[in-house]
Design an enzyme around this catalytic site. Structure first.
Site, short mmCIF file in Angstrom:
data_model
loop_
_atom_site.label_atom_id
_atom_site.label_comp_id
_atom_site.label_asym_id
_atom_site.label_seq_id
_atom_site.Cartn_x
_atom_site.Cartn_y
_atom_site.Cartn_z
N HIS A 236 -8.11 -3.73 -3.35
CA HIS A 236 -6.95 -3.23 -2.63
C HIS A 236 -6.68 -4.10 -1.40
O HIS A 236 -7.59 -4.72 -0.85
CB HIS A 236 -7.18 -1.77 -2.20
CG HIS A 236 -5.95 -1.08 -1.72
ND1 HIS A 236 -4.92 -0.72 -2.56
CD2 HIS A 236 -5.57 -0.69 -0.48
CE1 HIS A 236 -3.97 -0.14 -1.87
NE2 HIS A 236 -4.34 -0.11 -0.59
N ASP B 48 -9.25 -2.63 -7.56
CA ASP B 48 -8.78 -1.66 -6.58
C ASP B 48 -9.39 -0.31 -6.89
O ASP B 48 -9.08 0.31 -7.91
CB ASP B 48 -7.25 -1.59 -6.64
CG ASP B 48 -6.64 -0.80 -5.48
OD1 ASP B 48 -7.28 0.16 -5.02
OD2 ASP B 48 -5.53 -1.16 -5.04
N CYS C 119 0.85 -1.19 0.00
CA CYS C 119 0.00 0.00 0.00
C CYS C 119 0.90 1.26 0.00
O CYS C 119 1.61 1.49 -0.96
CB CYS C 119 -0.95 -0.05 1.19
SG CYS C 119 -2.20 1.26 1.20
#
Length: 275
Positions: free
Chosen positions: A242, A213, A156
């Site tokens: 995600h 995502d 991330c």
């Protein structure tokens, strides 16, 4: 009877996971530390700051271990990131996760993602992160790590950092970026984004992304793929969103995560970090 929210958050913190990561998945992966050495260190940075770092490596004596820097999500070096370090250590790596937000605050005690982003993450300069990763790598070299066989893996927020660090440090052997943002604002703290440095990469980086995502447009992923040198690679899991590798969250997708982790280990080995 359900726990009151305050009691629930206290229980969550006791597990070692960030408060804002709630609700936790029922069975996050827990990697045993048998056969490993692990600990917390204070690493002196170039400006004299004492940077907290979690590390794990095989317990076998002798030789030098290949090094993997593990770059955190917005939640800091909480239990999931520590577990990733232990997973890598069990594969023969000296894995280290520095607390890259520590100057700005501790995200683990905040229960709100927006507060983490506004109060901590938005105040972290990229230059500071690059320097802290350098200091961590230097410390690893002084404590049994082989700096000539070093890679970086991030998730991330940390996935974005992987692209930037690989572009800035051509002596790395490899990088793996899990769903790292590729575009964004440019200012004094974040002067460049991964799409800006793609053509400069001399380090082979593997990018792992989810086709669903909602925070990273597929147009950005396609643009990154087009700009990458031949040594880089991007893999998209069409049905994943995600944080598909975050086994402690509802976003976890075991099939995509398992394949991505296997690719990560293969990439590190193939590019000369392991072996």
């Amino acid at each position: 009877m359900p726990l009151p929210r305050r009691a629930f958050l206290a229980c969550l913190a006791a597990t070692g996971y960030a408060l804002a990561a709630a609700p936790l998945a029922a069975s996050p992966i827990v990697t045993p530390d048998t056969g490993l050495e692990q600990g917390d260190a204070l690493v002196f940075t170039e400006d004299g700051f004492r940077l907290p770092v979690y590390w794990a490596r095989p317990a076998k004596a002798g030789g030098k271990w290949p090094v993997v820097l593990v770059v955190q999500e917005i939640f800091g070096v909480h239990e999931h990131i520590r577990d990733v370090c232990r997973r890598l250590a069990r594969q023969g790596y000296f894995a280290l996760a520095p607390e890259l937000f520590v100057r700005q605050g501790d995200p683990r005690g905040k229960a709100d993602v927006k507060a983490i982003l506004a109060d901590i993450v938005s105040r972290v300069p990229d230059r500071q992160v690059m320097d802290d990763l350098d200091a961590t790598l230097a410390w690893a070299g002084q404590h049994g790590g082989d700096r000539a066989r070093a890679g970086v893996v991030g998730f991330c927020w940390g996935g974005r950092i992987v692209w930037l660090y690989a572009a800035a440090r051509p002596n790395l052997k490899a990088g793996v970026a899990f769903y790292g943002r590729l575009a964004g604002k440019q200012d004094t703290l974040t002067p460049r984004q991964p799409l800006d440095v793609a053509g400069e990469l001399k380090v082979p980086v593997l990018g792992l992304y989810g086709g669903k995502d909602e925070g990273i447009p597929q147009a950005d992923v396609d643009a990154m793929r087009e700009r990458l040198p031949a040594s880089g690679k991007i893999v998209v899991y069409p049905d994943a969103g995600h944080a598909f590798h975050a086994d402690y969250r509802a976003s976890y997708q075991s099939v995509a995560a398992g394949d991505a982790w296997a690719r990560t280990l293969q990439w590190l080995q193939q590019m000369g970090v392991g072996g």
